[in-house]
Design a protein around this motif. Structure first.
Motif, PDB file in Angstrom:
ATOM      1  N   LYS A   3       0.951  -1.005  -0.334  1.00 43.16           N
ATOM      2  CA  LYS A   3       0.202  -0.083   0.215  1.00 43.16           C
ATOM      3  C   LYS A   3       1.294   1.492   0.353  1.00 43.16           C
ATOM      4  N   PHE A   4       1.145   1.955  -1.031  1.00 36.47           N
ATOM      5  CA  PHE A   4       1.693   3.098  -1.426  1.00 36.47           C
ATOM      6  C   PHE A   4       0.968   4.709  -0.833  1.00 36.47           C
ATOM      7  N   LEU A   5       1.698   5.208   0.061  1.00 39.61           N
ATOM      8  CA  LEU A   5       0.628   6.363   0.711  1.00 39.61           C
ATOM      9  C   LEU A   5       1.650   7.270   0.256  1.00 39.61           C
ATOM     10  N   GLY A   6       0.977   9.049   0.606  1.00 44.01           N
ATOM     11  CA  GLY A   6       1.878   9.820   0.791  1.00 44.01           C
ATOM     12  C   GLY A   6       2.447  10.555  -0.534  1.00 44.01           C
ATOM     13  N   GLU A   7       2.740  12.257  -0.822  1.00 48.99           N
ATOM     14  CA  GLU A   7       3.520  12.893  -1.955  1.00 48.99           C
ATOM     15  C   GLU A   7       4.601  13.354  -1.678  1.00 48.99           C
ATOM     16  N   TYR A   8       5.497  13.231  -2.598  1.00 49.94           N
ATOM     17  CA  TYR A   8       7.050  13.191  -2.991  1.00 49.94           C
ATOM     18  C   TYR A   8       7.391  13.866  -3.553  1.00 49.94           C
ATOM     19  N   GLY A 115       1.220   8.302  -3.515  1.00 51.73           N
ATOM     20  CA  GLY A 115       0.706   6.823  -3.602  1.00 51.73           C
ATOM     21  C   GLY A 115      -0.679   7.083  -3.307  1.00 51.73           C
ATOM     22  N   SER A 116      -1.076   5.980  -4.095  1.00 48.24           N
ATOM     23  CA  SER A 116      -2.354   5.401  -4.600  1.00 48.24           C
ATOM     24  C   SER A 116      -3.086   4.320  -4.203  1.00 48.24           C
ATOM     25  N   GLY A 117      -2.973   3.736  -3.321  1.00 50.92           N
ATOM     26  CA  GLY A 117      -2.850   1.927  -2.501  1.00 50.92           C
ATOM     27  C   GLY A 117      -2.462   1.176  -3.268  1.00 50.92           C
ATOM     28  N   TYR A 118      -2.288   0.823  -4.343  1.00 51.47           N
ATOM     29  CA  TYR A 118      -2.357  -0.228  -4.914  1.00 51.47           C
ATOM     30  C   TYR A 118      -1.042  -0.052  -6.111  1.00 51.47           C
ATOM     31  N   LYS A 119      -1.177   1.663  -6.539  1.00 47.80           N
ATOM     32  CA  LYS A 119      -0.012   2.085  -6.880  1.00 47.80           C
ATOM     33  C   LYS A 119       0.314   2.998  -6.906  1.00 47.80           C
ATOM     34  N   ILE A 120       1.330   3.755  -8.027  1.00 48.27           N
ATOM     35  CA  ILE A 120       1.888   5.093  -7.299  1.00 48.27           C
ATOM     36  C   ILE A 120       1.775   6.010  -8.992  1.00 48.27           C
ATOM     37  N   GLU A 121       1.253   7.042  -8.715  1.00 49.61           N
ATOM     38  CA  GLU A 121       1.012   8.605  -9.837  1.00 49.61           C
ATOM     39  C   GLU A 121       2.391   8.779  -9.599  1.00 49.61           C
ATOM     40  N   ILE A 122       2.583   9.623 -10.789  1.00 45.12           N
ATOM     41  CA  ILE A 122       3.633  10.211 -10.947  1.00 45.12           C
ATOM     42  C   ILE A 122       2.871  11.139 -12.500  1.00 45.12           C
ATOM     43  N   TRP A 123       3.250  12.767 -10.802  1.00 36.70           N
ATOM     44  CA  TRP A 123       2.448  13.773 -11.838  1.00 36.70           C
ATOM     45  C   TRP A 123       3.180  15.201 -12.648  1.00 36.70           C
ATOM     46  N   SER A 124       3.120  16.095 -13.803  1.00 34.37           N
ATOM     47  CA  SER A 124       3.915  16.645 -13.549  1.00 34.37           C
ATOM     48  C   SER A 124       3.078  18.203 -12.144  1.00 34.37           C
ATOM     49  N   ARG A 125       4.157  18.191 -11.488  1.00 32.13           N
ATOM     50  CA  ARG A 125       4.086  19.431 -10.631  1.00 32.13           C
ATOM     51  C   ARG A 125       2.377  20.598 -10.824  1.00 32.13           C
ATOM     52  N   GLU A 126       2.484  20.984 -11.840  1.00 31.77           N
ATOM     53  CA  GLU A 126       1.392  21.721 -12.198  1.00 31.77           C
ATOM     54  C   GLU A 126      -0.330  20.832 -12.671  1.00 31.77           C
TER      55      GLU A 126
END
Length: 149
Positions: A3-8, A115-126
């Motif tokens: 379980k992935f959580l948090g923002e980095y 972190g979105s639970g079962y996956k991690i999302e990668i976003w541009s900052r904007e």
């Protein structure tokens, strides 16, 4: 299941590498592979552990007839298009994100790992800051879900 959580936040270097957040990397065994793919519903990338990718891919594939149905085969091809396998390097934990994937999310200098639970999302900052539900939208969805019980 992890379980992935948090923002980095992480900066993108000139070669398209970003440091994979140590808090997320610590949740999986050393040397683990991750699968990165385009998210088709939002301007972000989805990052799965290889085991989660296998589980979800097999579940989806079991619903398709890629041998005899050309539409299913085209869907599967598009689903797997643009994926990349990455392993954080042992020294700094960097991963190389293919340029086409960074371009897809509009990232050139900085990304956010979410972190979105079962996956991690990668976003541009904007895009990360722009793609948040308003309180009103969140409450409306929460109310709709509570009525499904």
């Amino acid at each position: 299941m992890t379980k992935f959580l948090g923002e980095y936040a992480a900066k993108i270097d000139d070669k398209g590498r970003v440091v994979f957040p140590s808090a997320l990397k610590a949740l999986v065994p050393e040397g683990s592979e991750f699968i990165i793919k385009r998210n088709r519903f939002a301007p972000c990338l989805d990052v799965f552990t290889s085991s989660e990718w296998e589980r979800q891919s097999e579940e989806l594939r079991s619903r398709l007839d890629t041998f005899f149905n050309p539409e299913d085969e085209m869907f599967w091809r598009d689903y797997t298009r643009g994926t990349a396998t990455v392993v954080p390097d042992g020294k700094l934990g960097r991963i190389s994100v293919p340029k086409r994937l960074l371009e897809h999310i509009g990232a050139s200098k900085e990304v956010v790992f979410s972190g979105s639970g079962y996956k991690i999302e990668i976003w541009s900052r904007e895009n990360f800051e722009k793609n948040e539900l308003s309180d009103q939208q969140f409450n409306a969805i929460a109310q709709r879900l509570s009525q499904k019980r």
